[in-house]
Write a protein that holds these residues in place. Structure first.
Motif, mmCIF file in Angstrom:
data_model
loop_
_atom_site.group_PDB
_atom_site.id
_atom_site.type_symbol
_atom_site.label_atom_id
_atom_site.label_comp_id
_atom_site.label_asym_id
_atom_site.label_seq_id
_atom_site.Cartn_x
_atom_site.Cartn_y
_atom_site.Cartn_z
ATOM 1 N N SER A 53 0.829 -1.212 0.000
ATOM 2 C CA SER A 53 0.000 0.000 0.000
ATOM 3 C C SER A 53 0.863 1.262 0.000
ATOM 4 O O SER A 53 0.499 2.284 -0.604
ATOM 5 N N PHE A 54 2.036 1.198 0.641
ATOM 6 C CA PHE A 54 2.924 2.370 0.688
ATOM 7 C C PHE A 54 3.622 2.586 -0.655
ATOM 8 O O PHE A 54 3.875 3.728 -1.049
ATOM 9 N N LEU A 55 3.935 1.495 -1.366
ATOM 10 C CA LEU A 55 4.556 1.650 -2.678
ATOM 11 C C LEU A 55 3.606 2.372 -3.638
ATOM 12 O O LEU A 55 4.040 3.130 -4.495
ATOM 13 N N LYS A 56 2.311 2.127 -3.477
ATOM 14 C CA LYS A 56 1.325 2.760 -4.362
ATOM 15 C C LYS A 56 1.212 4.261 -4.098
ATOM 16 O O LYS A 56 1.057 5.044 -5.027
ATOM 17 N N THR A 57 1.287 4.646 -2.814
ATOM 18 C CA THR A 57 1.091 6.057 -2.461
ATOM 19 C C THR A 57 2.401 6.840 -2.348
ATOM 20 O O THR A 57 2.402 8.063 -2.393
#
Length: 518
Positions: free
Chosen positions: A251-255
């Protein structure tokens, strides 16, 4: 509100006697206290240093260790077993018993313990004890039965199951094999994590620590940290290194990285490549001198590590790879050289055994070696057995890095070692244990100067987290994070560093710890 900290001595600034703070930052450094401020706080002649940062530790692991069985310092198997026998009485029947800190290298014979040793204590509790370096566990038979482990259990890539002469698992599981047992231990709840962080930061503040780099943070832990920030419960700044687990990082890679919260930075990911030297899991270029058939293990294939570095750096996340042995470190450097973004200041956590040919590559590739000085002084009694005389000069090569102007951030790897920065500074400048052994220091040509040791816990630690323009120095416009000691650190009598007391710990301009003399 403005706060004036007065009646103090400021490290490196003999002309300054007061510090004016507002909104969590240093507004003015003043030669006297004759100024009108909202609130005056007397620092009682204490010595003010930039707030100490531990650049490699395990936050919830430290909190968990404070309520589990601590086996650190037990110098015999018998003493270790007696400690467990005494502590186990506090737990209800059937409860999992966990702890850490045993080290067979400190025991006579230096052989690994077995499940049968624990079975003699109790068959009513599943038991799992982590080795001091965290890279091996010692389990009892009940824990193995719950985990469905027997002689038919297959070997694990990147791990070792020690077995007896009849091929039965002995109770010792190394590196990736640890999960075979630990996956059956009940998972921590958010309430557990919250409690562990509260306990850990209280101890860290007592030691003068204002910031930490958490070497392996789960998504759940980040959620708890954010909630604590909202509730004004955090008394440390946390630079997270997200676990190399898709559930934690996807989820952090996406944001993308989160850099705006001054208390919680999310812009790095931690990868394990090899194991530890004490359990012969560190990956070496040549076999272990005391075990010629072993040369350590890789937890990941080099090609998989390279893919992860590419993936994480492309998403603008710093990559911090655990590398202890010279083979692992060479693989990390090769992969960083081939695919990494050097502006992200990728790190090699530990950087313990570095081949001579690879030292310069840290400088050329802009790689940060994140070290823990107390690992050196804890392990020095047996390190030469592992490496032999021809390689021992490659162990803990701090001076070799520093002579190339490579910043060397310091940490503790707590709970493996104490998070007390003064012990880390002492070990950095002496390469001796707390009793002053060996005389002159262990391979003393690799010592740090006192100024360098202090920088490793302040300025260089801030550089390693991309925060050198806002913390790590006592400077106008920087965070008002201070560690106030009762005397100036000095090499006149290095052992006095260990006897120095923290008077105040100040974070964001507010006192989060005050020594009441008890």
């Amino acid at each position: 509100m403005m706060v004036l900290y007065t009646n103090c001595n400021v490290y490196g600034r003999p002309d300054i006697k007061s510090i004016l703070c507002s909104n969590g930052k240093i507004i003015q450094l003043l030669p006297s206290s004759n100024i009108n401020a909202g609130k005056k706080i007397n620092l009682n002649g204490g010595w003010v240093y930039p707030g100490f940062t531990d650049s490699h530790m395990h936050l919830t692991g430290l909190g968990h260790s404070l309520e589990s069985i601590d086996l650190v310092g037990e110098d015999s198997k018998e003493g270790t077993i007696q400690k467990i026998k005494k502590e186990i009485k506090k737990f209800p029947k059937g409860a999992w018993i966990v702890g850490r800190g045993w080290d067979q290298n400190d025991w006579e014979g230096k052989s690994y313990p077995t499940a049968k040793d624990l079975d003699l204590i109790s068959n009513d509790h599943p038991m799992v004890f982590r080795r001091i370096d965290g890279h091996a566990i010692w389990a009892n038979t009940l824990a193995m039965e719950i985990a469905k482990i027997d002689k038919k259990t297959r070997e694990v890539t990147g791990g070792i199951i020690l077995r007896d002469s009849s091929n039965e698992p002995s109770g010792i599981f190394i590196d990736n094999a640890i999960d075979l047992v630990e996956n059956y231990i009940p998972k921590k709840s958010k309430q557990d994590i919250h409690r562990h962080i509260l306990q850990a930061q209280k101890l860290l503040n007592k030691f003068g620590i204002t910031s930490i780099h958490d070497a392996g943070t789960s998504k759940q832990e980040i959620e708890v940290l954010k909630k604590m920030f909202e509730n004004d419960e955090l008394s440390i700044r946390v630079y997270t290194m997200i676990n190399n687990n898709p559930k934690d990082y996807e989820s952090f890679l996406k944001t993308g990285p989160e850099k705006d919260n001054p208390f919680i930075k999310i812009q790095a990911i931690k990868i394990y490549l090899d194991g530890a030297l004490g359990s012969r899991g560190a990956a070496l270029l040549e076999p272990y001198s005391d075990s010629p058939n072993e040369n350590g293990l890789l937890i990941l294939k080099p090609s998989e590590h390279k893919k992860l570095v590419t993936k994480f750096n492309n998403a603008n996340f710093q990559v911090n790879t655990h590398g202890i042995g010279d083979r692992a470190i060479r693989i990390i450097l090769d992969n960083y050289e081939e695919v990494a973004n050097s502006t992200l200041r990728n790190r090699i956590e530990h950087s313990q055994i570095v081949h001579n040919k690879d030292i310069l590559r840290f400088q050329e590739l802009n790689i940060i070696p994140a070290i823990q000085a107390t690992h050196c002084t804890s392990d020095m009694s047996w390190t030469e057995e592992r490496l032999g005389k021809n390689r021992i000069h490659q162990a803990f090569p701090w001076r070799s890095f520093l002579d190339l102007n490579i910043p060397v951030p310091g940490g503790s790897d707590a709970p493996i070692e104490t998070p007390n920065p003064l012990e880390g500074i002492y070990a950095s400048v002496t390469r001796q244990d707390k009793k002053g052994f060996p005389e002159g220091g262990w391979y003393s040509d690799q010592k740090m100067t006192l100024e360098e040791a202090i920088k490793s816990y302040t300025e260089w630690a801030s550089y390693a987290s991309h925060e050198e323009n806002i913390k790590g120095q006592i400077k106008e416009g920087f965070y008002a994070d201070f560690t106030v000691l009762d005397e100036e650190l000095s090499l006149d009598n290095a052992k006095m560093i260990l006897k120095t007391s923290v008077l105040f710990t100040i974070l964001n301009g507010k006192i989060v710890y005050q020594n009441d003399g008890k």
